[in-house]
Design an enzyme around this catalytic site. Structure first.
Site, mmCIF file in Angstrom:
data_model
loop_
_atom_site.group_PDB
_atom_site.id
_atom_site.type_symbol
_atom_site.label_atom_id
_atom_site.label_comp_id
_atom_site.label_asym_id
_atom_site.label_seq_id
_atom_site.Cartn_x
_atom_site.Cartn_y
_atom_site.Cartn_z
ATOM 1 C CE LYS A 166 -3.906 -2.262 2.189
ATOM 2 N NZ LYS A 166 -4.509 -2.755 3.430
ATOM 3 C CG ASP A 178 -9.822 -0.087 5.178
ATOM 4 O OD1 ASP A 178 -9.583 -0.371 3.985
ATOM 5 O OD2 ASP A 178 -9.175 -0.555 6.139
ATOM 6 C CD GLN A 206 -3.696 -4.533 6.568
ATOM 7 O OE1 GLN A 206 -3.489 -3.578 5.827
ATOM 8 N NE2 GLN A 206 -4.412 -5.580 6.202
#
Ligand code: NAP
Length: 298
Positions: free
Chosen positions: A54, A121, A98
């Site tokens: 990422k 997200d 994460q």
């Protein structure tokens, strides 16, 4: 009959290139590059790989990447304090924590602590709610990418029968919401569904997000259907490394479907590209400008 392979890697590369162009235009107009903060807690090897990927893709596209790697035994209160600092930091446009988190940390509490305007997200209850009532929202990256792949084959999805296998918060449920918003007739199947093959055979659009290698067989697929395989499963291989397969038997699907995504190289590469799209959307929104990744061609 043989279907078309949807080249997710190429479509993701095209999206990232377009985002890089948008970021260059922002820089030329005197704005800062969008800043993406990624927080990793612990040593999960797969998560480390994702976080590194990422950060690398973000920098390649001209974004600012800020990484926080915390030890496995980080207290929930310390993680929440970091999230509060990132919420308040004007240089940070997007925050991603994460998952999975270590067991002693409540993921729901951490997700709820993220400023919904920086929730790239799309997991915060405010964004989940906005998506479900058809308001502008930060949309989870994997289903957003899956929508772009569908639209790369067929622009107008209205009236099509869509079946989503899987009802997770990160893939299945938001996927269903996006398909409803695209005027599909949507069925969400899961581990308690009866006669899954029969349900799947109704689908003009079949999205598999299960986590069971090659579960969906050729005779589950309606001829000509669009098949998006979100699953990522590692099978043991003779080389010791194993090989990745999806939730769909690719060879059988290709013989029946109108178009199908491969694994790897299908839905997977879209996820990071869509994370960057959400980060640009969040950065623009914070200065009162609109950027809708799903309204642009992938
Ligand atoms: P998850 O949270 O484990 O959810 C799996 C879903 O599949 C659940 O709703 C489960 O039903 C359903 N299911 C399990 N066994 C089934 C069966 N035999 N028949 C029908 N439904 C069944 O998984 P997830 O996070 O959504 O991920 C799904 C897959 O996508 C995984 O392979 C994951 O690695 C992959 N993934 C890929 C990306 C990407 O970037 N491409 C991103 C996220 C996930 P119940 O609800 O009844 O348990």
């Amino acid at each position: 009959m043989s279907g078309r392979v949807i080249d997710g890697a190429a479509i993701a590369a095209g999206l990232v290139a377009r985002l890089a162009g948008e970021v260059s235009a922002d820089l030329a107009a005197g704005h800062a590059a969008p800043g993406l903060a990624v927080v990793l807690v612990g040593n999960d090897p797969a998560s480390r790989v994702y976080v590194r990927a990422k950060g690398r893709r973000a920098v390649e596209a001209g974004f600012r990447s800020i990484e926080h790697v915390l030890p496995e035994d980080t207290a929930e209160a310390d993680l929440l304090a970091l999230v509060a600092r990132l919420n308040a930091d004007p240089e940070v446009d997007g925050i991603l924590v994460q998952l999975p988190l270590p067991r002693h940390i409540a993921a729901a509490a951490v997700i709820a602590a993220i400023d919904p305007a920086k929730d790239v997200d799309g997991f915060h209850p405010v964004n989940v709610g906005r998506l479900s009532i058809g308001e502008d929202a930060l949309v989870p990256c994997t289903p957003m990418g899956a929508m772009m792949l569908l639209r790369s084959v067929r622009r107008d999805l209205a009236g099509l029968e869509a079946v989503v296998i899987g009802r997770s918060n990160i893939v299945g449920k938001p996927m269903a919401q996006l398909l409803i918003a695209a005027d599909c007739t949507v069925t969400v199947a899961h581990s308690r569904s009866r006669d899954l093959p029969a349900i799947c055979r109704r689908a003009d659009i079949l999205v598999a997000a299960v986590g069971r290698p090659e579960m969906v067989r050729g005779d589950w697929i309606r001829p000509g259907a669009l098949v998006i395989d979100v699953g990522i499963n590692r099978l043991p291989g003779s080389d010791g490394k194993g090989r990745l397969v999806g939730d769909v038997h690719f060879g059988e699907a290709l013989a029946v479907a109108g178009a199908v995504t491969p694994v790897p190289g299908g839905a997977g590469p879209m996820t990071i590209a869509c994370l960057l799209a959400n980060t640009l959307k969040a950065a623009r929104a914070r200065r009162g400008q609109r950027f809708d990744p799903l309204a642009t061609d992938a």
